[in-house]
Design an enzyme around this catalytic site. Structure first.
Site, PDB file in Angstrom:
ATOM      1  N   SER A 171     -43.019  11.585 -29.972  1.00  0.00           N
ATOM      2  CA  SER A 171     -43.045  11.251 -28.548  1.00  0.00           C
ATOM      3  C   SER A 171     -43.531   9.810 -28.376  1.00  0.00           C
ATOM      4  O   SER A 171     -42.920   8.895 -28.901  1.00  0.00           O
ATOM      5  CB  SER A 171     -43.921  12.252 -27.790  1.00  0.00           C
ATOM      6  OG  SER A 171     -43.691  12.186 -26.410  1.00  0.00           O
ATOM      7  N   ASP A 200     -33.168  17.239 -25.425  1.00  0.00           N
ATOM      8  CA  ASP A 200     -34.542  16.857 -25.074  1.00  0.00           C
ATOM      9  C   ASP A 200     -34.574  16.404 -23.620  1.00  0.00           C
ATOM     10  O   ASP A 200     -33.948  15.415 -23.246  1.00  0.00           O
ATOM     11  CB  ASP A 200     -35.015  15.732 -25.998  1.00  0.00           C
ATOM     12  CG  ASP A 200     -36.509  15.461 -25.890  1.00  0.00           C
ATOM     13  OD1 ASP A 200     -37.080  15.682 -24.800  1.00  0.00           O
ATOM     14  OD2 ASP A 200     -37.108  15.020 -26.885  1.00  0.00           O
ATOM     15  N   HIS A 248     -38.354  19.159 -25.961  1.00  0.00           N
ATOM     16  CA  HIS A 248     -39.024  18.028 -26.601  1.00  0.00           C
ATOM     17  C   HIS A 248     -39.738  18.444 -27.887  1.00  0.00           C
ATOM     18  O   HIS A 248     -40.393  17.632 -28.522  1.00  0.00           O
ATOM     19  CB  HIS A 248     -40.014  17.425 -25.606  1.00  0.00           C
ATOM     20  CG  HIS A 248     -40.565  16.088 -26.004  1.00  0.00           C
ATOM     21  ND1 HIS A 248     -39.781  15.038 -26.437  1.00  0.00           N
ATOM     22  CD2 HIS A 248     -41.849  15.620 -26.043  1.00  0.00           C
ATOM     23  CE1 HIS A 248     -40.543  13.988 -26.711  1.00  0.00           C
ATOM     24  NE2 HIS A 248     -41.794  14.324 -26.487  1.00  0.00           N
TER      25      HIS A 248
END
Length: 730
Positions: free
Chosen positions: A577, A661, A698
């Protein structure tokens, strides 16, 4: 083994367009920026075919590692041990806790059959009975339970369910008299009520005092769960149990501020409802309070706007009558506790537990009807203190522990539970009992026992190193005790460095297994941009100063090699991330040879487009806004996509992303790898991407099997790219 052979300039073809975007710069005026891979932002057949070709190409490289399957099997075995949470006693008289027998994808919610706290020290044998097993919500394990909350009466259990890891959830309600332990026929599980509250994202579940309903945050309905459109128009709604979502009441929405988001909570005595309002991802929020109306929740809640300017972080801990206790960083970068008296016309704010200049206050809980337990982070190590009802420090708890701690409790009960973990501490839960004699109040309730790995074979230490500008930065180094610090060991360097999030010590059986197998060390630098040392440390690594984050991370690798913790060319960097952004940015900035390999998972890479997709607008507080001319220059300079060098050798790089995502959309990784392959086609090390089309979110909630396979791909890439030798005997 030697590094896997690599033939440069053999990538699948990637079309380049003549697309150009024009931005406004305060110093340069109109700035045309070519974006030849703009088409990779779309959901099109061309993108699908391109990602399929790229992933197949990457798989061909991974398949050349003869040890990959063996590594996956070792990873799976390392995760097979009992895991559990601290228990909670409800007013109904049942204790509840989460339990995972080993490799279950999701922990199962258990409860006691009697109001007596079960004896958890009887080996690994299960105690209690299954109340709710989220693993049976779907046959393939793709239904994931997120946030959940019991009603104050203990009569209902509300739980949010997502599919394939997307950020959107549906909230269901079931009576606590109805358990779920077998595969259901109904969506959300058999035995639940008909309630289904959809389009919830980043939501809390806040029950009202009467247990008749709850508050939650949702967004307007979309055409698809994985639509890439910008998130906006969040609203707080009230759902009454037993009704349809169409009947829900909107209690807060601000059309003039469509990017605002909300969080709700309620005082344990049911007197107050709290609303926090966020404008972005910064540590600044509004705090509004309303008294619970005995006649129920109405559309126009009379919020008392106690804090109505964005300037600091405010979160309510508890209330004693009309006096609320709040953890805040207002005029206190390291946080403190204040009281706010709501009985006065103008709320009076007074310090209760003052700021400690050398330690960050991370968690505070009210315990035993008026005492407080506070966790401070001093030099990235947690310290736990007990405070009196007057705010005086009484004692330190578990002073010999080094690692990360958390508190689980209900303030009206005389017991609290402390959970401890660390790099070589898989998890210990202790009970603090106010009814016991002073010297016997803290006792161990449950200790995690591993299978295969011996946590005592590993050790961690903390070092300090100087960054590029001379700033001293702490870093944890972990090793198997047989690994020597003689300049021959490979190193895994993991980082995050953003959003005031601390890179805490963490327990990872997969990481320890890799370290033991290949004689590697783990390094975790606590770089600027994180929350390790409060607001100033975060401020020194965001927006215009974000470059410090990369400098700190690069300096960490250089320190490891210079001081013989790691071998030259054998430092592999990883991050997910925002940590993926850290990896991408470090790859394009670091001097040649600094890193041997790099893996970015779901990383941000295109800083000129990030705020156009899903929740990206909230990140402008961290990265800047490319559409504001005063920000444009520094944002462009930070963007990995727009700063890929052509004149130096880059490390072996693997980008991992999910095709659906919905938080960091895949275009970031797609465009970055396209630029890497175009700018340095003759790079002697591979520049690859793996796009997972079987998972949408994610990374949240992956099944144990999927997580293990992904880890095997990731660490297999590192091993074969660095040419690591399998050291353990199986």
């Amino acid at each position: 083994m030697p590094p896997t052979p690599w033939a440069p300039h053999s990538y699948p073809p990637t079309r380049r367009s003549d697309h150009v975007d024009v931005y406004q710069s305060a110093s340069r005026g109109e700035v045309p920026v070519p974006d030849p891979y703009q088409w990779l932002e779309e959901n099109s057949n061309e993108v699908d075919e391109w990602t399929t070709a790229q992933t197949a190409f990457t798989q061909g490289y991974l398949d050349k590692n003869a040890d990959r399957q063996k590594l996956e099997e070792k990873f799976r075995a390392s995760k097979d041990y009992v895991k559990f949470s601290a228990p909670t006693l409800l007013d109904s008289g049942h204790w509840y806790w989460f339990y995972n027998s080993g490799v279950q994808s999701q922990a199962v919610l258990y409860r006691s059959k009697k109001p007596v706290l079960p004896d958890f020290q009887r080996g690994t044998r299960k105690v209690g009975e299954v109340y709710f097993d989220p693993n049976v919500l779907s046959a393939d394990g793709t239904a994931i339970m997120g946030t959940c909350r019991f009603s104050p009466s203990g009569e209902y259990f509300a739980y949010a369910v997502s599919h394939l890891g997307v950020d959107y959830f549906t909230i269901y309600v079931r009576p606590t008299s109805s358990s779920l332990s077998q595969a259901p026929e109904a969506e959300g599980g058999d035995g639940r009520l008909s309630d289904g509250v959809k389009w919830c994202k980043f939501t809390t579940i806040t029950w009202t005092k009467d247990s008749k309903g709850f508050l939650y945050q949702r967004y307007p309905a979309r055409e698809s769960l994985v639509a890439k459109d910008r998130d906006k128009d969040a609203m707080v709604c009230y759902h009454r149990v037993g009704t349809t979502q169409l009947e829900d009441i909107i209690v807060q929405q601000d059309k003039e501020n469509p990017d605002w988001t909300y969080g709700t909570d309620a005082s344990e005595d049911g007197k107050y409802i709290y609303l926090v309002v966020y404008k972005d991802a910064s540590k600044q929020n509004l705090l509004w309070v309303a008294e619970f109306d005995k006649d129920g929740v109405k559309p126009e809640i009379p919020w008392r706007k106690v804090i109505n300017e964005f300037g600091a972080d405010y979160h309510v801990i508890t209330n004693h009558g009309s006096l609320i206790y709040v953890k805040t960083n207002v005029n206190a970068p390291q946080y403190k506790v204040v009281t706010i008296d709501l009985s006065t016309g103008e709320p009076e704010i007074r310090d209760f537990i003052p700021e400690q200049k050398d330690a960050k206050l991370t968690q505070v809980k009210c315990v035993n009807k008026g005492y407080f337990v506070a966790i401070y982070k001093r030099n990235v190590k947690d310290e736990i203190y007990l405070y009196s009802k007057a705010g005086d420090q009484l004692s330190r708890l578990a002073s010999d522990f080094i690692g990360v701690a958390s508190i689980t409790n209900r303030e009206k009960q005389p017991h609290s539970f402390l959970t401890f973990s660390g790099f070589n501490t898989p998890g210990t839960i202790s009970r603090y009992d106010f009814t016991a004699p002073d010297t016997q109040r803290l006792s161990i309730l449950r200790t995690t026992k591993l299978n295969g790995l011996n946590a005592d074979d590993f050790e961690s230490t903390q070092v300090w190193y100087k960054s590029k500008d001379g700033t001293k930065v702490p870093m944890f180094i972990v090793r198997h005790k047989s690994t020597k610090f003689d300049g021959t060991a490979p190193a895994i360097q993991n980082g995050y460095g953003g959003f005031a999030i601390t890179a805490d010590p963490f327990f990872s059986p997969i990481m320890l297994t890799f370290m033991q197998t290949y004689g590697a060390i783990l390094a975790v630098p606590n770089i600027r941009g994180g929350g390790e040392f409060g607001g100033e440390w975060h401020k020194a690594g965001r927006r215009e100063t974000k470059g410090n984050t990369f400098d700190d991370f690069i300096a960490a690798a250089q320190f490891l090699v210079k001081n013989k913790y790691a071998a030259p060319g054998k430092v592999a960097i990883t991050g997910a991330s925002n940590g993926g952004f850290l990896v991408c940015g470090s790859v394009v900035r670091a001097p040649e040879g600094t890193f041997g390999a790099a893996v970015s998972e779901g990383g941000v890479a295109d800083l000129l487009k990030f705020n156009k997709f899903t929740g990206g607008m909230a990140w402008t507080s961290e990265y800047g806004n490319p559409f504001i001319k005063e920000d444009f220059d520094f944002v462009q300079a930070l963007s990995p996509v727009h700063n890929v060098p052509k004149d130096r050798v880059l490390p072996a790089t693997l980008l991992m992303t999910n095709a659906g995502d919905d938080r960091v959309v895949p275009m970031h990784s797609l465009k970055f790898v396209a630029n890497l392959q175009y700018n340095v086609p003759q790079n002697p090390h591979p520049l690859l991407i793996r796009v997972d089309k079987s998972w949408l979110g994610h990374g949240f909630g992956k099944t144990t099997d999927k997580h293990t396979k992904d880890a095997a791909d990731k660490w297999s890439f590192v091993a074969q790219s660095l040419g690591l030798e399998w050291k353990t005997v199986d």
